[in-house]
Write an enzyme that holds these catalytic residues in place. Structure first.
Site, short mmCIF file in Angstrom:
data_model
loop_
_atom_site.label_atom_id
_atom_site.label_comp_id
_atom_site.label_asym_id
_atom_site.label_seq_id
_atom_site.Cartn_x
_atom_site.Cartn_y
_atom_site.Cartn_z
N LYS A 188 40.47 -79.68 -16.37
CA LYS A 188 39.81 -80.79 -15.66
C LYS A 188 38.58 -81.25 -16.45
O LYS A 188 37.68 -80.46 -16.72
CB LYS A 188 39.33 -80.30 -14.28
CG LYS A 188 38.80 -81.43 -13.42
CD LYS A 188 38.04 -80.95 -12.22
CE LYS A 188 36.56 -80.97 -12.42
NZ LYS A 188 35.98 -82.28 -12.76
N GLU A 262 30.36 -70.48 -20.03
CA GLU A 262 29.39 -71.01 -21.00
C GLU A 262 28.44 -71.91 -20.23
O GLU A 262 28.84 -73.00 -19.80
CB GLU A 262 30.11 -71.81 -22.08
CG GLU A 262 31.05 -70.97 -22.92
CD GLU A 262 32.02 -71.81 -23.73
OE1 GLU A 262 32.66 -71.25 -24.62
OE2 GLU A 262 32.15 -73.02 -23.45
N CYS A 301 23.76 -77.62 -24.67
CA CYS A 301 23.39 -76.30 -24.12
C CYS A 301 22.44 -75.56 -25.06
O CYS A 301 21.57 -74.82 -24.63
CB CYS A 301 24.64 -75.47 -23.87
SG CYS A 301 25.65 -75.27 -25.33
N GLU A 402 16.35 -76.04 -17.20
CA GLU A 402 17.11 -76.85 -18.14
C GLU A 402 17.08 -78.31 -17.68
O GLU A 402 17.59 -78.65 -16.61
CB GLU A 402 18.57 -76.36 -18.19
CG GLU A 402 19.35 -77.05 -19.28
CD GLU A 402 20.83 -76.67 -19.28
OE1 GLU A 402 21.42 -76.59 -18.18
OE2 GLU A 402 21.39 -76.48 -20.37
P1 NAD Z 1 28.47 -79.08 -14.10
O1 NAD Z 1 28.39 -77.63 -13.80
O2 NAD Z 1 27.86 -80.03 -13.14
O3 NAD Z 1 29.99 -79.54 -14.23
C1 NAD Z 1 30.87 -78.95 -15.17
C2 NAD Z 1 32.29 -79.11 -14.67
O4 NAD Z 1 32.45 -78.35 -13.47
C3 NAD Z 1 32.67 -80.54 -14.33
O5 NAD Z 1 34.02 -80.75 -14.72
C4 NAD Z 1 32.53 -80.57 -12.82
O6 NAD Z 1 33.33 -81.55 -12.21
C5 NAD Z 1 32.99 -79.17 -12.45
N1 NAD Z 1 32.50 -78.67 -11.16
C6 NAD Z 1 31.38 -79.03 -10.50
N2 NAD Z 1 31.26 -78.33 -9.34
C7 NAD Z 1 32.34 -77.50 -9.29
C8 NAD Z 1 32.78 -76.50 -8.35
N3 NAD Z 1 32.11 -76.23 -7.25
N4 NAD Z 1 33.92 -75.84 -8.63
C9 NAD Z 1 34.60 -76.08 -9.77
N5 NAD Z 1 34.24 -77.00 -10.69
C10 NAD Z 1 33.12 -77.70 -10.45
O7 NAD Z 1 27.89 -79.25 -15.57
P2 NAD Z 1 27.66 -80.60 -16.34
O8 NAD Z 1 26.44 -81.23 -15.72
O9 NAD Z 1 28.92 -81.38 -16.44
O10 NAD Z 1 27.32 -80.10 -17.81
C11 NAD Z 1 26.06 -79.75 -18.24
C12 NAD Z 1 25.88 -78.24 -18.24
O11 NAD Z 1 26.82 -77.64 -19.12
C13 NAD Z 1 24.51 -77.82 -18.78
O12 NAD Z 1 23.98 -76.81 -17.97
C14 NAD Z 1 24.83 -77.26 -20.17
O13 NAD Z 1 23.91 -76.34 -20.67
C15 NAD Z 1 26.18 -76.66 -19.93
N6 NAD Z 1 26.88 -76.45 -21.20
C16 NAD Z 1 26.97 -75.19 -21.72
C17 NAD Z 1 27.59 -74.95 -22.93
C18 NAD Z 1 27.69 -73.55 -23.53
O14 NAD Z 1 28.50 -73.35 -24.41
N7 NAD Z 1 26.90 -72.61 -23.06
C19 NAD Z 1 28.15 -76.03 -23.63
C20 NAD Z 1 28.03 -77.31 -23.08
C21 NAD Z 1 27.42 -77.50 -21.85
#
Ligand code: NAD
Length: 478
Positions: A188, A262, A301, A402
């Site tokens: 997704k 991650e 990230c 963050e």
């Molecule tokens: P997010 O957690 O809001 O969403 C990520 C994904 O999870 C999306 O596809 C979203 O639709 C889905 N999601 C949201 N709520 C959910 C739930 N309750 N159950 C299942 N899926 C759900 O994150 P974001 O805002 O899209 O991305 C930014 C974040 O990602 C930042 O915190 C960043 O640091 C992190 N990130 C980490 C890495 C790493 O390798 N550590 C890499 C890239 C991004």
């Protein structure tokens, strides 16, 4: 420029009026017929409608994946490898299309999508296509009459959930190794950046057997949950915010399945006094490292979102560093000279502006930026920000939380022990970078010496994975 880019993507047949889900090798309308609109953050205009899926659509995707599972798992590694290399070749043939789509959907500069996001995504398919050709099991001797074989086997069908900051690259990080290892996937994308993954699915439709790769779009709270909490997945791999990651681990705990998480970060760049010993290339690299908090609009990230500067050089260093930040070209991401594009969504822009307000209220000094960048014309409604630098102390929320935007929090330290203490005073733990003339001591994760500001290294650590620590997650990065 956006309209021209949209026309190119449309002329290649990759921007239909709406996208269904990609299930079993076909485009399938969502079960309850609902769609939502995906907008471009560059000008707020509609790009495409995509399926607003439900748990029923996830079940359909899982049916397709389970049907394909045995055939894919039993395929000779050489053949799986050949198909993954074909996927890479197909992506390469469509590099410009994928880069344009990514820029339109995410707002990141085209010079980055063309030179980094898409080429690195391609490389992931080639890397894992290569890995499986050399993958071997092991045998250990238990006693003279007993030996144990160690086989590596596919898990089966995995669930994968990705964020919006590197939509295609993050998808490649997950799809390539899972498929190489003989798994099928239901993946997704984030709601606001589904386009590049949907295009990739379409591009691979005649390469991968039906059901091996399934893409389901929709809200995280319903579709993401339906994937992560599903008893028919053998593993969940998630990249996103720490709070969402914790929620997904709770779902996965119900079925005791493995997870890779991650999550968020708040990485420090540490500048020792000797970086200013000479006004040379090394110092220039250090300044470039400082300004990299604005790379990918700070939506990274591993973003170096804190800078710790040795007290003795602070004033002189900041004068040069702020001047360097002022040179960052914020503009139309479709313009090849633009260095910082639009934040990925209006929601994210609002969150970042909220943190800028918090920083001011906490008493941090805003030394540059601190507001929206109004670019006028076609970009009037775009989500642009000025790169922002605050000076404050590490206890402030802008140092601890963050922000995920082009906001840097700067503070000082006296000794290296001080710097390591402040650097580690965070709930996260992915990267620490110490800019110094001599290698010394590692923070949590990696420390790069001396010039780390190479985009290919930043985004592609394929052969040097880093163990995720603390609230940064579980597993290896990438
Ligand atoms: P997010 O957690 O809001 O969403 C990520 C994904 O999870 C999306 O596809 C979203 O639709 C889905 N999601 C949201 N709520 C959910 C739930 N309750 N159950 C299942 N899926 C759900 O994150 P974001 O805002 O899209 O991305 C930014 C974040 O990602 C930042 O915190 C960043 O640091 C992190 N990130 C980490 C890495 C790493 O390798 N550590 C890499 C890239 C991004």
């Amino acid at each position: 420029m956006s309209q021209h880019a949209i026309d190119i993507v449309r002329s290649k047949g990759r921007l239909p009026a709406r996208y269904g889900n990609f299930i079993g090798g076909n485009w399938v309308a969502p079960a309850d017929g609902e769609y939502f609109t995906d907008y471009s953050p560059i000008n707020g205009e509609r790009l495409v409608d995509v399926a607003k899926s439900t748990a029923q659509d996830v079940e359909m995707a899982l049916d397709a994946a389970h049907t394909a599972r045995d055939g894919w798992a039993c395929m000779a590694p050489a053949e799986r490898s050949r198909l993954l290399n074909k996927v890479a070749d197909r992506m390469e043939e469509n590099l410009e299309l994928l880069a344009l789509a990514e820029t339109l959907d995410n707002g990141k500069p085209i010079r980055e999508t063309k030179a980094a996001d898409v080429p690195l995504a391609i490389d992931h398919f080639r890397y894992f296509a290569g890995c499986i050709r050399a993958e071997e099991g092991a045998i250990s001797t238990i006693d003279n009459d007993t030996i144990a074989y160690h086989f590596k086997e596919p898990l089966g069908v995995v669930g994968q959930i990705i964020p919006w900051n590197f939509p295609l690259l993050m998808a490649a990080w997950k799809i390539a190794p899972a498929l190489a290892a003989g798994n099928c996937t239901v993946i997704k994308p984030a709601s606001n950046t589904p386009l590049s993954l949907l295009i990739l699915a379409g591009l691979t439709a005649d390469i991968l057997p039906p059901g091996v790769l399934n893409v389901v779009t929709g809200p995280g709270g319903s579709v993401g949950q339906a994937i992560a909490a599903n008893p028919r997945i053998a593993k969940v791999s998630f990249t996103g915010e720490t709070t969402t990651g914790k929620q997904i681990m709770r779902y996965a705990a119900e079925h005791l399945i493995p997870q890779t998480m991650e999550l968020g970060g708040k990485s420090p760049n540490i500048f020792m006094a000797d970086v200013m010993e000479a006004d040379d290339n090394f110092f220039d690299k250090a300044l470039e490292g400082f300004a990299l908090f604005a790379f990918n609009k700070g939506e990274v990230c591993t973003c170096p979102s804190r800078a710790l500067i040795q007290e003795s050089i602070f004033d002189k260093f900041m004068e040069r560093a702020v001047a360097r930040v002022a040179k960052i070209r914020v503009g139309d991401p479709l313009d090849l000279t633009t260095q910082m594009g639009a934040q990925a969504s209006g929601e994210q822009l609002k969150k970042i502006l909220g943190y800028i307000e918090i920083g001011k209220q906490e008493g941090a000094e805003c030394v540059t930026g601190g507001a929206r960048a109004n670019l006028g014309g076609d970009l009037e409604k775009g989500f642009f920000l000025k790169p922002t630098v605050f000076v404050g102390n590490n206890k402030m929320r802008i140092f601890q939380e963050e922000i995920f935007g082009p906001v840097l929090s700067v503070t000082t330290f006296k000794t290296i022990e001080d710097a390591i203490r402040i650097g580690n005073d965070t709930v996260y733990g992915l990267w620490g970078r110490r800019l110094v003339a001599q290698w010394h001591q590692c923070l949590s994760g990696w420390t790069w010496y001396p010039g780390w500001a190479r985009m290919d290294e930043l985004l592609s650590r394929l052969s040097s994975p880093c163990r995720l620590r603390r609230l940064q997650g579980i597993g290896f990065w990438p």
